[in-house]
Enzyme design. Sequence first.
Site, PDB file in Angstrom:
ATOM      1  N   GLU A 137       0.829  -1.213   0.000  1.00  0.00           N
ATOM      2  CA  GLU A 137       0.000   0.000   0.000  1.00  0.00           C
ATOM      3  C   GLU A 137       0.864   1.263   0.000  1.00  0.00           C
ATOM      4  O   GLU A 137       0.561   2.239  -0.701  1.00  0.00           O
ATOM      5  CB  GLU A 137      -0.909   0.000   1.238  1.00  0.00           C
ATOM      6  CG  GLU A 137      -1.832   1.192   1.351  1.00  0.00           C
ATOM      7  CD  GLU A 137      -2.858   1.255   0.223  1.00  0.00           C
ATOM      8  OE1 GLU A 137      -3.729   0.384   0.155  1.00  0.00           O
ATOM      9  OE2 GLU A 137      -2.772   2.184  -0.604  1.00  0.00           O
ATOM     10  N   VAL A 140       2.435   3.378  -3.221  1.00  0.00           N
ATOM     11  CA  VAL A 140       1.740   4.377  -4.052  1.00  0.00           C
ATOM     12  C   VAL A 140       1.097   5.420  -3.149  1.00  0.00           C
ATOM     13  O   VAL A 140       0.181   5.116  -2.387  1.00  0.00           O
ATOM     14  CB  VAL A 140       0.649   3.728  -4.930  1.00  0.00           C
ATOM     15  CG1 VAL A 140      -0.022   4.784  -5.796  1.00  0.00           C
ATOM     16  CG2 VAL A 140       1.227   2.626  -5.785  1.00  0.00           C
ATOM     17  N   ILE A 144      -2.246   7.488   1.443  1.00  0.00           N
ATOM     18  CA  ILE A 144      -3.548   7.435   0.767  1.00  0.00           C
ATOM     19  C   ILE A 144      -3.892   5.989   0.432  1.00  0.00           C
ATOM     20  O   ILE A 144      -3.158   5.322  -0.294  1.00  0.00           O
ATOM     21  CB  ILE A 144      -3.541   8.263  -0.540  1.00  0.00           C
ATOM     22  CG1 ILE A 144      -3.091   9.692  -0.244  1.00  0.00           C
ATOM     23  CG2 ILE A 144      -4.911   8.238  -1.200  1.00  0.00           C
ATOM     24  CD1 ILE A 144      -2.900  10.537  -1.492  1.00  0.00           C
ATOM     25  N   GLY A 195      12.264  17.181   2.905  1.00  0.00           N
ATOM     26  CA  GLY A 195      12.237  15.711   2.927  1.00  0.00           C
ATOM     27  C   GLY A 195      11.205  15.101   1.993  1.00  0.00           C
ATOM     28  O   GLY A 195      10.945  13.900   2.065  1.00  0.00           O
ATOM     29  N   ASP A 209       9.510   8.590 -10.374  1.00  0.00           N
ATOM     30  CA  ASP A 209       8.795   8.184  -9.155  1.00  0.00           C
ATOM     31  C   ASP A 209       7.300   8.007  -9.482  1.00  0.00           C
ATOM     32  O   ASP A 209       6.688   6.989  -9.128  1.00  0.00           O
ATOM     33  CB  ASP A 209       9.006   9.267  -8.086  1.00  0.00           C
ATOM     34  CG  ASP A 209       8.192   9.034  -6.835  1.00  0.00           C
ATOM     35  OD1 ASP A 209       8.615   8.211  -6.006  1.00  0.00           O
ATOM     36  OD2 ASP A 209       7.127   9.667  -6.685  1.00  0.00           O
ATOM     37  N   LYS A 213       4.706   4.484  -9.720  1.00  0.00           N
ATOM     38  CA  LYS A 213       3.378   4.403  -9.093  1.00  0.00           C
ATOM     39  C   LYS A 213       2.304   4.160 -10.151  1.00  0.00           C
ATOM     40  O   LYS A 213       1.359   3.385  -9.925  1.00  0.00           O
ATOM     41  CB  LYS A 213       3.100   5.692  -8.313  1.00  0.00           C
ATOM     42  CG  LYS A 213       4.051   5.882  -7.134  1.00  0.00           C
ATOM     43  CD  LYS A 213       3.978   7.296  -6.583  1.00  0.00           C
ATOM     44  CE  LYS A 213       5.020   7.526  -5.488  1.00  0.00           C
ATOM     45  NZ  LYS A 213       5.172   8.932  -5.127  1.00  0.00           N
TER      46      LYS A 213
HETATM   47  N1  HSE Z   1       9.498  11.745  -3.467  1.00  0.00           N
HETATM   48  C1  HSE Z   1       8.182  11.234  -3.411  1.00  0.00           C
HETATM   49  C2  HSE Z   1       7.226  12.403  -3.613  1.00  0.00           C
HETATM   50  C3  HSE Z   1       7.922  10.545  -2.090  1.00  0.00           C
HETATM   51  O1  HSE Z   1       7.680  13.551  -3.696  1.00  0.00           O
HETATM   52  O2  HSE Z   1       6.037  12.182  -3.715  1.00  0.00           O
HETATM   53  C4  HSE Z   1       6.928   9.438  -2.189  1.00  0.00           C
HETATM   54  O3  HSE Z   1       7.162   8.568  -3.235  1.00  0.00           O
END
Ligand code: HSE
Length: 440
Positions: A137, A140, A144, A195, A209, A213
Amino acid sequence: MAELNTESTTPTVGVALLGMGTVGREVLRILGEAEQDFTARIDGRLEVRGVAVSDLSKPREGVDPALLTDDALGLVKRDDIDLVIEVIGGIDYPRTIVMAALNAGKSVVTANKALVAAHAMELADAADASGADLFFEAAVAAAIPVVGPLRRSLAGDKVNAVMGILNGTTNFILDAMDKRGASYDVMLAEATELGYAEADPSADVDGYDAASKAAILASLAFHSPVGFDDVHCEGIRNITADDIAAAKAAGCTIKLLGICERLVDEESGDESISARVYPALVPLSHPLATVSESFNAIFVIAEHAGRLMFYGNGAGGAPTASAVLGDVVAAARNVVHGGRAPGMSTYANLPIADFGAVRTRYHVDMTVQDRPGVLAEVASTFAAHGVSIKTVRQEENVDGARLVVITHHATEQALEETVDALMQLEAVKNVRSVIRMEGN
Ligand code: HSE
């Protein structure tokens, strides 16, 4: 198998935690704070019996030093480990460890989108063979719940599209460029400091990224294997303040979208899958346009359920740990009571559509000579390639005239051919940008 605690009849589930980064630390903190709640929800006690880290010399607050090891492979194979939580990141190294755990019948909860997007079928097959659970979970959009709804709640429906803001860093950057006129570089630095960004922020800004997803979402939505390499991926590096201003003028904002769509051939009725990530203009009236800062949102369109929207924190230690721990409870209950969650369903096995067949609308921004007949020449170039124009806006600029054309739906192939032909025209000085328009 869970073992019985000698002081009570409560079974104990042995847990290995792989990784003590932002998410791993939060997982341990929340587990420690709500121990009794977890025991009640699982009907069994979770006991963290080992924590694998890469550097044993680093001080690790909040963990018994006796639990630390740098031998992740040895840890997951131990007989007293029933459940493995993988929050290391990367692909090749965690793949080896996770495969070893699954092959040994240990259930795995992972937050690792890159691993799942690259090797979902291999991992799922190993889980099926040994009877272990594989949960992801948190891979992605962190907190959420969207993997669970697609895997379970919508298992009786037919999903036709999933479209979302799947990356917090890029949403943070685009939102600040739009609302505050901030520059791309300054906002990227801020996102890294807060972060949100990945260790290598190109995973965020180049769309990788979000593409991981999107691959996972498309696999689940369409019951078909979709990997990272199947996703067409474009990032936000080329989006300029001018593009943002042009989007505003068109009543839109720019978002990096992940789009998973079931395509149906009009003649044959054959179905295929499009999975793609790119920046797109979204009308201000669309719910995704209101998603600000680093939030994520996912819009699902299903045949019977209609339109669903999932919204919340898509990044960060505690939100990701929340999703990890939800999976831990489900996996641990199965360890205690027996049974398994449904595996990956890929029976539909739909092919991946050629990107050229994808249909959307386009915002084409060009500079042209300001003389009689130019508009007609440009319009006939669109027409010659079967691309219908919806609106045209022209304004004077120092180089001639800026012409912004918004099209009706057309295929990527037709649009690409149109742009190639436009660039051959003497009257067209440049095609500054082509940005898709989605959500209408
Ligand atoms: N670097 C990713 C983002 C973190 O900014 O959404 C979660 O995958």
